[in-house]
Design a protein around this motif. Structure first.
Motif, PDB file in Angstrom:
ATOM      1  N   PRO A 157       0.844  -1.198   0.000  1.00 36.73           N
ATOM      2  CA  PRO A 157       0.000   0.000   0.000  1.00 36.73           C
ATOM      3  C   PRO A 157       0.881   1.250   0.000  1.00 36.73           C
ATOM      4  O   PRO A 157       2.082   1.183   0.284  1.00 36.73           O
ATOM      5  N   GLU A 158       0.291   2.387  -0.287  1.00 36.04           N
ATOM      6  CA  GLU A 158       1.052   3.626  -0.454  1.00 36.04           C
ATOM      7  C   GLU A 158       1.922   3.955   0.759  1.00 36.04           C
ATOM      8  O   GLU A 158       3.096   4.304   0.613  1.00 36.04           O
ATOM      9  N   HIS A 159       1.372   3.834   1.958  1.00 38.77           N
ATOM     10  CA  HIS A 159       2.157   4.161   3.151  1.00 38.77           C
ATOM     11  C   HIS A 159       3.364   3.239   3.292  1.00 38.77           C
ATOM     12  O   HIS A 159       4.464   3.683   3.633  1.00 38.77           O
ATOM     13  N   ALA A 160       3.184   1.960   3.014  1.00 37.21           N
ATOM     14  CA  ALA A 160       4.290   1.010   3.090  1.00 37.21           C
ATOM     15  C   ALA A 160       5.340   1.317   2.021  1.00 37.21           C
ATOM     16  O   ALA A 160       6.539   1.155   2.254  1.00 37.21           O
ATOM     17  N   GLN A 161       4.894   1.784   0.852  1.00 38.17           N
ATOM     18  CA  GLN A 161       5.840   2.203  -0.186  1.00 38.17           C
ATOM     19  C   GLN A 161       6.681   3.380   0.302  1.00 38.17           C
ATOM     20  O   GLN A 161       7.883   3.440   0.050  1.00 38.17           O
ATOM     21  N   GLN A 162       6.051   4.300   1.008  1.00 36.75           N
ATOM     22  CA  GLN A 162       6.777   5.454   1.547  1.00 36.75           C
ATOM     23  C   GLN A 162       7.831   5.009   2.558  1.00 36.75           C
ATOM     24  O   GLN A 162       8.944   5.538   2.588  1.00 36.75           O
ATOM     25  N   GLY A 165      21.865  -4.627   0.622  1.00 39.95           N
ATOM     26  CA  GLY A 165      21.737  -4.305   2.038  1.00 39.95           C
ATOM     27  C   GLY A 165      20.649  -3.284   2.289  1.00 39.95           C
ATOM     28  O   GLY A 165      19.852  -3.417   3.224  1.00 39.95           O
ATOM     29  N   ALA A 166      20.584  -2.265   1.445  1.00 38.28           N
ATOM     30  CA  ALA A 166      19.561  -1.232   1.573  1.00 38.28           C
ATOM     31  C   ALA A 166      18.162  -1.815   1.345  1.00 38.28           C
ATOM     32  O   ALA A 166      17.207  -1.450   2.022  1.00 38.28           O
ATOM     33  N   ARG A 167      18.064  -2.746   0.410  1.00 43.38           N
ATOM     34  CA  ARG A 167      16.772  -3.393   0.145  1.00 43.38           C
ATOM     35  C   ARG A 167      16.317  -4.187   1.367  1.00 43.38           C
ATOM     36  O   ARG A 167      15.154  -4.158   1.749  1.00 43.38           O
ATOM     37  N   GLU A 168      17.252  -4.882   2.022  1.00 42.23           N
ATOM     38  CA  GLU A 168      16.912  -5.658   3.217  1.00 42.23           C
ATOM     39  C   GLU A 168      16.471  -4.737   4.353  1.00 42.23           C
ATOM     40  O   GLU A 168      15.508  -5.026   5.062  1.00 42.23           O
ATOM     41  N   VAL A 169      17.178  -3.621   4.534  1.00 43.79           N
ATOM     42  CA  VAL A 169      16.784  -2.638   5.542  1.00 43.79           C
ATOM     43  C   VAL A 169      15.381  -2.125   5.253  1.00 43.79           C
ATOM     44  O   VAL A 169      14.538  -2.001   6.152  1.00 43.79           O
ATOM     45  N   ALA A 170      15.114  -1.830   3.991  1.00 48.95           N
ATOM     46  CA  ALA A 170      13.802  -1.304   3.605  1.00 48.95           C
ATOM     47  C   ALA A 170      12.696  -2.313   3.887  1.00 48.95           C
ATOM     48  O   ALA A 170      11.647  -1.966   4.442  1.00 48.95           O
ATOM     49  N   TRP A 171      12.920  -3.585   3.533  1.00 49.64           N
ATOM     50  CA  TRP A 171      11.897  -4.607   3.798  1.00 49.64           C
ATOM     51  C   TRP A 171      11.697  -4.794   5.299  1.00 49.64           C
ATOM     52  O   TRP A 171      10.564  -4.963   5.763  1.00 49.64           O
ATOM     53  N   ASN A 172      12.766  -4.763   6.075  1.00 54.36           N
ATOM     54  CA  ASN A 172      12.623  -4.894   7.531  1.00 54.36           C
ATOM     55  C   ASN A 172      11.832  -3.728   8.104  1.00 54.36           C
ATOM     56  O   ASN A 172      11.042  -3.901   9.034  1.00 54.36           O
TER      57      ASN A 172
END
Length: 81
Positions: A18-23, A41-48
């Motif tokens: 959803p939009e908020h999670a994208q933000q 690494g940045a992608r993993e941080v973002a998913w966490n």
């Protein structure tokens, strides 16, 4: 590679979140990249960061987690001397 706007997120992320999670993903990814992390690494941080507030539901769509109920600590009083 940092993202300049949310519309630049990969399509699969935009479709799932959803939009908020994208933000959240966008901000966390860019902050991690700015701190010198690799793209993976940045992608993993973002998913966490997303997982802190959202959970994956049926069909792969992400939904906001229910809020934790407030914890009320009652004072314990005892009969005294």
């Amino acid at each position: 590679m940092s993202y300049n706007k949310i519309d630049e997120l990969p399509q699969d992320i935009r479709e799932q979140l959803p939009e908020h999670a994208q933000q959240i993903f966008f901000a966390a990814f860019n902050a991690a990249q700015k701190d010198g992390m690799s793209e993976n690494g940045a992608r993993e941080v973002a998913w966490n960061s997303v997982r802190n507030e959202y959970q994956q539901g049926n069909g792969g769509q992400w939904q906001r987690k229910p809020e934790d109920p407030p914890i009320h600590n009652k004072a314990i009083t005892t009969g005294g001397n």
